[in-house]
Enzyme design. Structure first.
Site, PDB file in Angstrom:
ATOM      1  N   CYS A 346      12.694 -10.380  -5.618  1.00 47.53           N
ATOM      2  CA  CYS A 346      14.098 -10.790  -5.646  1.00 47.53           C
ATOM      3  C   CYS A 346      14.886  -9.996  -4.614  1.00 47.53           C
ATOM      4  O   CYS A 346      15.268  -8.842  -4.871  1.00 47.53           O
ATOM      5  CB  CYS A 346      14.688 -10.582  -7.038  1.00 47.53           C
ATOM      6  SG  CYS A 346      16.435 -11.057  -7.150  1.00 47.53           S
ATOM      7  N   CYS A 349      18.435  -8.739  -5.833  1.00 43.47           N
ATOM      8  CA  CYS A 349      18.465  -7.612  -6.772  1.00 43.47           C
ATOM      9  C   CYS A 349      18.045  -6.308  -6.111  1.00 43.47           C
ATOM     10  O   CYS A 349      18.702  -5.284  -6.246  1.00 43.47           O
ATOM     11  CB  CYS A 349      17.537  -7.895  -7.951  1.00 43.47           C
ATOM     12  SG  CYS A 349      17.985  -9.355  -8.906  1.00 43.47           S
ATOM     13  N   ASP A 350      16.913  -6.354  -5.420  1.00 41.51           N
ATOM     14  CA  ASP A 350      16.287  -5.124  -4.951  1.00 41.51           C
ATOM     15  C   ASP A 350      16.611  -4.773  -3.511  1.00 41.51           C
ATOM     16  O   ASP A 350      16.332  -3.656  -3.065  1.00 41.51           O
ATOM     17  CB  ASP A 350      14.764  -5.238  -5.116  1.00 41.51           C
ATOM     18  CG  ASP A 350      14.365  -5.459  -6.571  1.00 41.51           C
ATOM     19  OD1 ASP A 350      15.108  -4.993  -7.447  1.00 41.51           O
ATOM     20  OD2 ASP A 350      13.333  -6.098  -6.819  1.00 41.51           O
TER      21      ASP A 350
END
Length: 522
Positions: A346, A349-350
């Site tokens: 992701c 997100c990361d």
């Protein structure tokens, strides 16, 4: 810090507070502390029930602040500025600490209050992560309701040294009593199931005791939600059992091709889907993973059964399989070993955890190229590797990609290994044109190579294609009478949200037609 419009909205929310709140800020002389103090002063000004206390000593992370009832123990702490996706987490913490009742089922509240032991949770997040707030809010609620639970949210962008020391390369990552507890999006029920060891057995008994369903839908994504609505509108007994309501859509940030909606985000769409399903008499059994399908008899004399991993068995006259799909993995050495330690799926997100670093994106379709474009604005350099001779993404995306100075595109590249020691330090690929092996030094690998259907538990029960997809006819009927399927887990081409919804609706209508015909007298 907060503009006039946000202050007005916050003031309206805080009118629901019924008991005094105390915010204790642990600060130093840094710029982040000044920003935090400015934010907290804006918050405190919106309610005369909020008291703000500043302290410069103590061993707490700085900057951070606790939220709790005045004169009571504060068990919720924010280390970093809870802005962006986490601003809602701050509002909910204030409301709950101020006596506003949470919108959670009474039995869940009682389960939280009954937890025994000592639970010190720490959650590492990034402000751009759309999955992190679910975890933060769940753990904050547990801390508010149970004096045995404490929770601290830590912004990895502010406490970078701590993130480096713990080698955290994926968010959200949760620690419990100093040991890693879990990573990725987790709902309140999932967390409770892990800490309340007797929950699974209690759930299994309750689920197995349910009466048979006319239609049982397995999967809670767009196809499953649409099927539930269409079935329930027919007035038949409808159940939906899902490992995670929303499915893959929960991990999708930007949605710009859902007809009639110019743009939205996956979590918002899932919330709307769940609210719509709940308008009808649908038995929603969330956080339950299917383990086996036992088809019923063709004449309907024997009901079909769906066995769950917790040991429960649900009975139904018809079944609709809408289990969706998951990220496809590379299946190369090092991928699993460094998952969460540099291997990620992701970028939204990361991505912030790789600020200024070198990363690779595997995959040249729309998802891969979009990921490379997004990451290019955060990281130092992006290398996109595509197995084929040409990229497969839309032309407009390719044009944007090639305009970025810090992106390198390598075609005809077969990734063969992810390397590292305690975390990722490189990637090895084979040039398919020359056969030569090449190595790239980097610190992150984002895998974007498509989807795999969630059908492993169906092998031997229904006919599957060589790709593992459920084979269906134009009416969504599988190889087993009374068992239907819809969405990304089937052979229907083009895995799109709008198509999955249409197929789910069609499957429900087909199941209803089957019920009418199978119950009619000979």
């Amino acid at each position: 810090m907060l503009d006039a419009n946000i202050k007005t909205q916050l003031k309206a929310y805080l009118e629901r507070v019924t008991q005094p709140i105390e915010i204790v800020a642990s600060l130093d002389d840094g710029g982040k502390s000044r920003e935090m103090l400015e934010l907290l002063k804006d918050v405190a000004e919106q309610s005369n029930l909020i008291t703000l206390i500043e302290q410069r000593d103590g061993n707490e992370r700085k900057p951070s602040f606790s939220v709790g009832p005045r004169g009571g123990e504060a068990r919720v702490r924010f280390a970093g500025l809870p802005m962006g996706h986490e601003f809602t987490s701050l509002i909910l913490a204030l409301l709950q600490a101020g006596g506003y009742p949470p919108k959670v089922e009474a039995e869940v509240i009682e389960q939280i209050k009954a937890l025994e032991g000592d639970f010190e949770f720490v959650t590492y997040i990034s402000l751009s992560c759309h999955n992190c707030p679910d975890v933060v809010q769940a753990l904050n609620l547990m801390a508010v309701l149970n004096p045995n639970v404490r929770h601290t949210m830590v912004d990895g962008g502010v406490f970078q040294q701590e993130v480096e020391e713990r080698q955290i390369m994926a968010v959200p990552t949760v620690y419990l009593n100093g040991e890693e507890f879990g990573a990725g999006r987790m709902e309140l029920g999932e967390i409770l199931a892990k800490v309340d060891t007797g929950a699974a057995a209690r759930d299994a008994n309750k689920l197995s005791a349910k009466d048979a369903f006319d239609v049982l839908i397995v999967g809670g994504g767009p196809a499953g939600a649409a099927a539930a609505i269409y079935a329930a509108r027919k007035g038949i007994r409808t159940g939906i059992v899902a490992e995670r309501f929303g499915g893959q859509v929960m991990d999708t940030l930007a949605i710009e091709n859902f007809i009639s909606v110019k743009e939205t985000e996956g979590p918002k769409l899932v919330m709307a889907l769940e609210e719509h399903v709940k308008q009808y008499e649908v038995d929603i059994m969330n956080l339950q993973r299917a383990a086996k399908l036992v088809p019923g008899s063709a004449d309907g004399a024997t009901l079909a059964e769906v066995h769950l991993e917790n040991g429960a068995a649900l009975k139904a006259r018809t079944v609709i399989l809408a289990t969706g799909a998951r990220w496809r993995e590379m299946n190369v050495p090092g991928e699993q070993a460094f998952r969460g330690k540099g291997v990620a799926y992701c970028p939204h997100c990361d991505g912030p955890l790789f600020k200024g670093k070198r990363v690779a994106v595997i995959g040249g379709g729309n998802s891969g190229v979009e990921a490379a474009i997004d990451l290019a604005g955060i990281v130092g350099h992006v290398t996109l590797l595509e197995f084929a001779d040409e990229l497969r993404a839309d032309a407009v995306l390719q044009k944007k990609l090639h305009s970025l100075a810090n992106v390198t595109v390598i075609k005809s590249a077969q990734t063969t290994e992810v390397t590292g020691t305690e975390k990722v330090n490189g990637l090895v690929y084979t040039d398919r044109r020359t056969g030569e092996s090449q190595r790239i030094e980097l610190e992150g690998v984002f895998v974007q190579i498509g989807l795999l259907p969630n059908t492993d538990f169906l092998k031997g029960a229904v006919e599957l294609s060589r790709f593992g997809e459920i084979v269906v006819d134009p009416k969504c009927q599988t190889s087993v009478p009374g068992v239907f399927a819809a969405g990304d887990c089937t052979t229907v081409p083009y895995k799109q949200i709008v198509i999955a919804m249409g197929e789910g609706s069609k499957a429900a209508l087909s199941a209803f037609d089957h019920l009418i015909r199978s119950s009619a007298p000979a």
